[in-house]
Design an enzyme around this catalytic site. Structure first.
Site, short mmCIF file in Angstrom:
data_model
loop_
_atom_site.label_atom_id
_atom_site.label_comp_id
_atom_site.label_asym_id
_atom_site.label_seq_id
_atom_site.Cartn_x
_atom_site.Cartn_y
_atom_site.Cartn_z
N SER A 89 0.83 -1.20 0.00
CA SER A 89 0.00 0.00 0.00
C SER A 89 0.87 1.25 0.00
CB SER A 89 -0.84 -0.02 1.27
OG SER A 89 -1.42 1.23 1.51
N TYR A 103 -1.88 -1.18 10.89
CA TYR A 103 -2.14 -1.72 9.54
C TYR A 103 -0.95 -1.44 8.63
CZ TYR A 103 -3.71 -1.69 4.70
OH TYR A 103 -3.78 -1.88 3.35
N LYS A 158 2.09 -3.92 6.63
CA LYS A 158 2.50 -3.88 5.21
C LYS A 158 4.02 -3.70 5.10
CE LYS A 158 -1.52 -4.44 3.36
NZ LYS A 158 -1.83 -5.77 2.84
#
Ligand code: NAD
Ligand code: UFG
Length: 333
Positions: free
Chosen positions: A124, A148, A152
């Site tokens: 992302s 989050y 990643k």
């Protein structure tokens, strides 16, 4: 030989499945439906007229993952499965780290055991943190501000380490910008539970009368109209980026990193206006305080994906707004 899509019943995975089947790839999907619904599978079959195998398996269930690899000749994995809500990740860091990190460790271990060493990973633009300038290139510094994003960034590192340990692997890290839009059939799209966090699903619910008005989070950013600027990309363009990345991965081992964005930034108010014009609807809004953790501007330099993968986006903002709305209208209860 088949390509395994973990999280293939989700928003981006389902659209990618359609593009892969249309390109005559053999596909197997694994999903635990934690954020998707089983009817998506038949919708993919309806759109493509093609079939694929499906396993209702949680990546945390090693035996279940083993079974998928034992019963299929998996050549490559496109790994979408993961929890993705930024705010929720702050409230539930252990669940996020466990699901996203442990799930990927189990997946890679089983892949290694079955000599499958090609993984395309859903990363992302969040890994760029607060970028020092835009457009963002792949070699910009990396940082994160929430669990989050940390999953990643950690997974990018873990997968890169796997390649270092064994140069037979191909690791492709795809850094998505802001996917919106839906399949033109209206059958596939984004259907979040509860009140949406992301801009486009929120706008759709306001336009549909389910929410009263949009809160525009801040109008004092250093952007052309003061509201936050993002790189919105049609999910079908994003899906095609996966097909191109998959083809490339079969030719060249290594760690390959690509931004998947359009290279164009639109503000929140640009999107509101584009949505109203494209769909002839009203989207009432109010200016609200900034949302914690948001950055002013984020858009891609996508030239590497063009040069190396031969990938470029086709759909403009008008089409993204039309297709997002078409999905809502088609699926009204
Ligand atoms: P999504 O939630 O629609 O799809 C993810 C799918 O993974 C869901 O179907 C869910 O049921 C499944 N899943 C989650 N945990 C699982 C597990 N442990 N075992 C099996 N299945 C599991 O999300 P999406 O928007 O399609 O995103 C796909 C990937 O792309 C995610 O990894 C996400 O973090 C990443 N990503 C998304 C965006 C975005 O804005 N949508 C942006 C950047 C990156
Ligand atoms: N926004 C509003 N009101 C809302 C929702 C959003 O004004 O109700 C604004 C935000 O402040 C931001 C823009 O709309 O300026 C886009 O916000 P989104 O929540 O749609 O998307 P983000 O850019 O914050 O984050 C998304 C995903 C992340 C991913 C990132 C990649 O949620 O998981 O894109 O660029 F990492």
């Amino acid at each position: 030989m088949a390509v395994l899509l973990t999280g293939g019943a989700g928003f981006i995975g389902s659209h990618t499945c359609v593009e892969l089947l249309n390109a005559n790839e053999e596909v197997v999907i694994l999903d635990n439906f934690s954020n998707s619904k089983p009817d998506v599978l038949d919708k993919i079959r309806t759109i493509t007229g093609k079939n694929f195998r499906f396993y209702e398996v949680d990546l945390l269930d090693r035996d279940g993952v083993e079974k998928v690899f034992a019963e299929n000749d998996i050549e490559a994995v496109i790994h979408f499965a993961g929890l993705k809500a930024v705010g929720e990740s702050v409230q539930k860091p252990l669940e996020y780290y466990h699901n996203n990190i442990t799930g990927t460790l189990i997946l890679c271990d089983v892949m290694r055991k079955h000599n499958c060493k090609n993984i395309v990973f859903s990363s992302s633009a969040t890994v760029y943190g607060s970028p020092k300038s835009v457009p963002i290139k792949e070699d910009f510094p990396l940082s994160t501000t929430n669990p989050y994003g940390s999953t990643k960034l950690m997974l990018e590192q873990i997968l890169s380490d796997v390649f270092v340990s064994d140069n037979d692997w191909c690791v492709t890290l795809l850094r998505y910008f802001n996917p919106i839009g839906a399949h033109k059939s209206g059958l596939l799209g984004e259907n979040p539970n509860g009140i949406p966090n992301n801009l486009m699903p929120y706008i759709c619910q306001v336009a549909d009368g389910r929410l009263e008005k949009l809160n525009v989070f801040g109008n004092d950013y250093p952007t052309h109209d003061g509201t936050g600027v993002r790189d919105y990309i049609h999910v079908v363009d994003l899906a095609n980026g996966h097909l191109k990345a998959l083809i490339h991965s079969r030719k060249e081992k290594g760690v390959h990193i690509f931004n998947l964005g359009t290279g164009v930034g639109y503000s929140v108010l640009d999107i509101v206006k584009a949505f109203e014009k494209a769909n002839n609807v009203k989207v009432p809004y109010v200016i609200a305080p900034r949302r914690a953790g948001d950055i002013a501007e984020c858009y891609a330099d996508a030239t590497k994906a063009l040069e190396v993968l031969g990938w470029k986006t086709q759909y403009d903002i008008e089409q993204m707004c039309k297709d997002s709305w078409n999905f809502i209208v088609t699926n009204r209860k």
